[in-house]
Enzyme design. Structure first.
Site, PDB file in Angstrom:
ATOM      1  N   ARG A   1       0.839  -1.106   0.156  1.00 49.76           N
ATOM      2  CA  ARG A   1      -0.008  -0.179  -0.078  1.00 49.76           C
ATOM      3  C   ARG A   1       0.889   1.217  -0.096  1.00 49.76           C
ATOM      4  NH1 ARG A   1      -1.820   2.817   4.383  1.00 49.76           N
ATOM      5  NH2 ARG A   1      -1.106   1.086   5.808  1.00 49.76           N
TER       6      ARG A   1
ATOM      7  N   LEU B   1      -4.466   1.545  -4.311  1.00 53.10           N
ATOM      8  CA  LEU B   1      -5.396   0.600  -5.033  1.00 53.10           C
ATOM      9  C   LEU B   1      -6.945   1.479  -4.811  1.00 53.10           C
ATOM     10  CD1 LEU B   1      -4.742  -2.836  -3.779  1.00 53.10           C
ATOM     11  CD2 LEU B   1      -4.361  -1.922  -6.070  1.00 53.10           C
ATOM     12  N   LYS B   2      -6.893   2.676  -4.116  1.00 50.14           N
ATOM     13  CA  LYS B   2      -8.112   3.596  -4.031  1.00 50.14           C
ATOM     14  C   LYS B   2      -8.263   4.336  -5.239  1.00 50.14           C
ATOM     15  CE  LYS B   2      -8.156   3.964   0.978  1.00 50.14           C
ATOM     16  NZ  LYS B   2      -8.075   4.782   2.239  1.00 50.14           N
TER      17      LYS B   2
ATOM     18  N   GLY C   1     -12.251 -12.556  10.877  1.00 53.24           N
ATOM     19  CA  GLY C   1     -11.996 -13.663  12.024  1.00 53.24           C
ATOM     20  C   GLY C   1     -10.369 -14.024  12.153  1.00 53.24           C
ATOM     21  N   HIS C   2     -10.113 -14.889  13.040  1.00 55.72           N
ATOM     22  CA  HIS C   2      -8.435 -14.957  12.913  1.00 55.72           C
ATOM     23  C   HIS C   2      -8.346 -16.520  13.295  1.00 55.72           C
ATOM     24  CE1 HIS C   2      -6.968 -11.009  13.439  1.00 55.72           C
ATOM     25  NE2 HIS C   2      -7.721 -10.685  14.192  1.00 55.72           N
ATOM     26  N   ASP C   3      -7.412 -16.973  13.299  1.00 58.02           N
ATOM     27  CA  ASP C   3      -6.621 -18.359  13.320  1.00 58.02           C
ATOM     28  C   ASP C   3      -7.680 -19.135  14.462  1.00 58.02           C
ATOM     29  OD1 ASP C   3      -4.253 -20.560  12.641  1.00 58.02           O
ATOM     30  OD2 ASP C   3      -5.114 -20.905  14.742  1.00 58.02           O
ATOM     31  N   ILE C   4      -7.996 -18.552  15.499  1.00 53.77           N
ATOM     32  CA  ILE C   4      -8.396 -19.242  16.775  1.00 53.77           C
ATOM     33  C   ILE C   4      -9.901 -19.494  16.291  1.00 53.77           C
ATOM     34  CG2 ILE C   4      -9.282 -17.062  17.846  1.00 53.77           C
ATOM     35  CD1 ILE C   4      -9.055 -18.576  20.359  1.00 53.77           C
ATOM     36  N   ASN C   5     -10.604 -18.665  15.428  1.00 57.49           N
ATOM     37  CA  ASN C   5     -12.031 -18.907  15.005  1.00 57.49           C
ATOM     38  C   ASN C   5     -12.295 -19.824  13.873  1.00 57.49           C
ATOM     39  OD1 ASN C   5     -11.605 -15.202  15.214  1.00 57.49           O
ATOM     40  ND2 ASN C   5     -13.037 -16.129  16.585  1.00 57.49           N
ATOM     41  N   TYR C   6     -11.353 -19.800  13.004  1.00 53.51           N
ATOM     42  CA  TYR C   6     -11.191 -20.716  11.831  1.00 53.51           C
ATOM     43  C   TYR C   6     -11.140 -22.094  12.523  1.00 53.51           C
ATOM     44  CZ  TYR C   6     -10.187 -16.289   9.608  1.00 53.51           C
ATOM     45  OH  TYR C   6     -10.249 -15.094   9.405  1.00 53.51           O
TER      46      TYR C   6
ATOM     47  N   ASP D   1      -3.909 -20.375   9.899  1.00 50.95           N
ATOM     48  CA  ASP D   1      -3.226 -19.602   9.076  1.00 50.95           C
ATOM     49  C   ASP D   1      -2.140 -20.239   8.280  1.00 50.95           C
ATOM     50  OD1 ASP D   1      -4.611 -17.444  10.369  1.00 50.95           O
ATOM     51  OD2 ASP D   1      -3.010 -16.585  11.208  1.00 50.95           O
TER      52      ASP D   1
END
Length: 378
Positions: free
Chosen positions: A36, A57-58, A121-126, A152
Site C-alpha cells: 500500500r 488501490l483507491k 476472523g482469526h486463526d482461533i475462529n477458523y 493460518d
C-alpha cells in the site's frame, strides 16, 4: 531452482498470504508483492526473496497498474474478504478475461461461499468452526489455541501453495488458468482428516485431553525436569515403552501404559535429573524420548546443525530452511534482506511494459510510490 520462471503477483496481507508467497519464492518463483502506498514500514517478516511495489488501490490508475501487471503473471494471490477485489475491478472474471492462463488464488478465512464468508476472523475462529479447536487442550480444561500455526499457515498458506501448484500442473494439460478458493476453515479441517477418520478406533480419541495422542496416556506426554526444562516422551509402541521403562528403572508390567494413572511415578523420576542428563541417557536408546528445545536452542542442536536446518537470512535472523528438500533443485539460502515497501516499483513497472513517461506520471499523481523517493530515477 524448481519454480524458476514462475511469475507471481501477491497482494500484501498478513500471515497466510505472505507465507504462501514466500514458499513459492523460496523455490525460485519471482514474487512481486503489491504493498500500500504510504505503508513505508511493514510488520511482515515473510517477504524474503520478493520484490515490492507500492500501489494506491483507491485510485483508478493504481488499480489499472495491478490489472496490467496481472496480464504478465502466472499466479495472483489475494488475501481479502469476499467481494473486495470485485469492487476494485480486480476480480477473477476481469483478470482471467485479460489473461486466461492466470492462476487466481483467493486466500480467506471462511471462503467465497457460506453464511460466514463476509465475516472477519482469526486463526482461533477458523479452528473453532472447523472442529479442530475442540480437540486441543488438557482434560477438564478449556480448549487451548495452539499459536496461529494450524489455520493460518498449515490450513491457509501452505494449502494455498499446494493448490497453486496443482493448478499449474493442470494448466500444462488444459492451457487454462483457474480460480482457487483456499480458506482456513476447510484447510484446517482437511489437515485434521486423521482426527475425523480415526474416531472409531478404541482409545484413540474420547473427550479432549483423554485420547492416546493428546495427553490421555502417560507414554505420550511431556515431563518437567530438575532444571525446570522439559522432555517429550512418545513411547507408544510396546518395544519403545519397554526401553523407556528400562532406562527409568520401572517394571512395565506394573504400569498401565495407555492412561494417566501412573503419570506421577514417571513425573517424579524425570524431575530427578536435568533435561540434558536425560538426553544423554536416552541418546543411544530408541525409546522416542527427546529434549524439548527452546527456539534459540534448536539451531544449535547437533542434528539440526548437521543438516543445516536453520540458516541466517539477510538480516542475520535464524530462520528455518525451506522444506522439503529437492535433490536436483536444492534450495539456496537467499542473502537478500526483506524489501522496503515500494523498493522495486520503478524496476518492476519498466520490466512489465510501462514506459518511463507512464511511470513518472503515476509517481506524480501518487498512484504508485518508490521507497525513499518521490521521483523516479530511471
Amino acid at each position: 531452482m524448481a519454480l524458476a520462471g514462475l511469475r507471481v503477483l501477491e497482494l500484501a496481507g498478513l500471515a497466510p498470504g505472505p507465507f504462501c508467497g514466500m514458499v513459492l519464492a523460496d523455490f525460485g518463483a519471482q514474487v512481486i508483492r503489491v504493498d500500500r502506498v504510504g505503508a513505508f514500514t511493514s510488520v511482515d517478516r515473510l517477504c524474503r526473496g520478493k520484490q515490492s511495489i507500492a500501489v494506491n488501490l483507491k485510485m483508478d490508475s493504481g488499480r489499472d497498474v495491478v490489472r496490467r501487471l496481472a496480464k504478465n503473471m502466472d499466479v495472483l494471490i489475494e488475501p481479502f474478504r469476499r467481494g473486495v477485489m470485485e469492487r476494485m475491478g480486480l476480480g477473477p472474471d476481469r483478470l482471467l478475461k485479460d489473461n486466461p492462463r492466470l492462476i487466481y488464488a483467493r486466500l480467506t478465512g471462511f471462503g467465497q461461499h457460506g453464511s460466514l464468508a463476509d465475516r472477519a476472523g482469526h486463526d482461533i475462529n477458523y479452528l473453532a468452526i472447523s472442529g479442530v479447536l475442540s480437540r486441543l487442550g488438557r482434560a477438564g480444561d478449556r480448549p487451548t489455541p495452539p499459536i496461529n500455526l494450524l489455520a493460518d499457515f498449515g490450513g491457509g498458506g501452505l494449502m494455498c501453495a499446494m493448490g497453486i501448484l496443482m493448478a499449474l500442473v493442470e494448466r500444462f494439460k488444459s492451457g487454462q488458468g483457474q480460480v482457487i478458493d483456499a480458506n482456513m476453515v476447510e484447510g484446517a479441517a482437511y489437515l485434521s482428516s486423521f482426527l475425523w477418520a480415526s474416531r472409531d478406533i478404541p482409545g484413540m480419541w474420547t473427550s479432549r485431553g483423554e485420547g492416546m495422542l493428546d495427553g490421555g496416556a502417560h507414554c505420550y506426554d511431556t515431563y518437567e525436569t530438575k532444571d525446570n526444562k522439559y522432555v517429550a516422551v512418545g513411547a507408544l509402541e510396546p518395544n519403545f515403552y519397554g526401553k523407556l521403562c528400562q532406562v527409568l528403572d520401572l517394571d512395565p508390567s506394573t504400569l498401565n501404559q495407555l492412561n494417566q494413572d501412573d503419570r506421577p511415578r514417571l513425573a517424579a523420576i524425570f524431575k530427578s535429573k536435568t533435561r540434558d542428563e536425560w538426553e544423554k541417557l536416552f541418546n543411544d536408546v530408541d525409546a522416542c524420548v527427546t529434549p524439548i528445545l527452546e527456539m534459540d536452542e534448536a539451531p544449535q542442536h547437533v542434528h539440526n546443525a548437521e543438516k543445516q536446518t536453520f540458516f541466517k537470512d539477510g538480516h542475520g535472523r535464524l530462520v528455518p530452511r525451506p522444506s522439503p528438500r529437492l535433490h536436483r533443485n536444492p534450495f539456496h539460502p537467499s542473502a537478500l534482506r526483506d524489501p522496503k515497501v515500494g523498493e522495486h516499483t520503478n524496476r518492476v513497472l519498466i520490466q512489465n511494459g510501462f514506459t518511463e513517461k507512464e511511470v513518472e506520471a503515476l509517481l506524480k499523481e501518487k498512484a504508485v510510490a518508490e521507497a525513499g523517493q518521490r521521483k523516479s530515477k530511471l
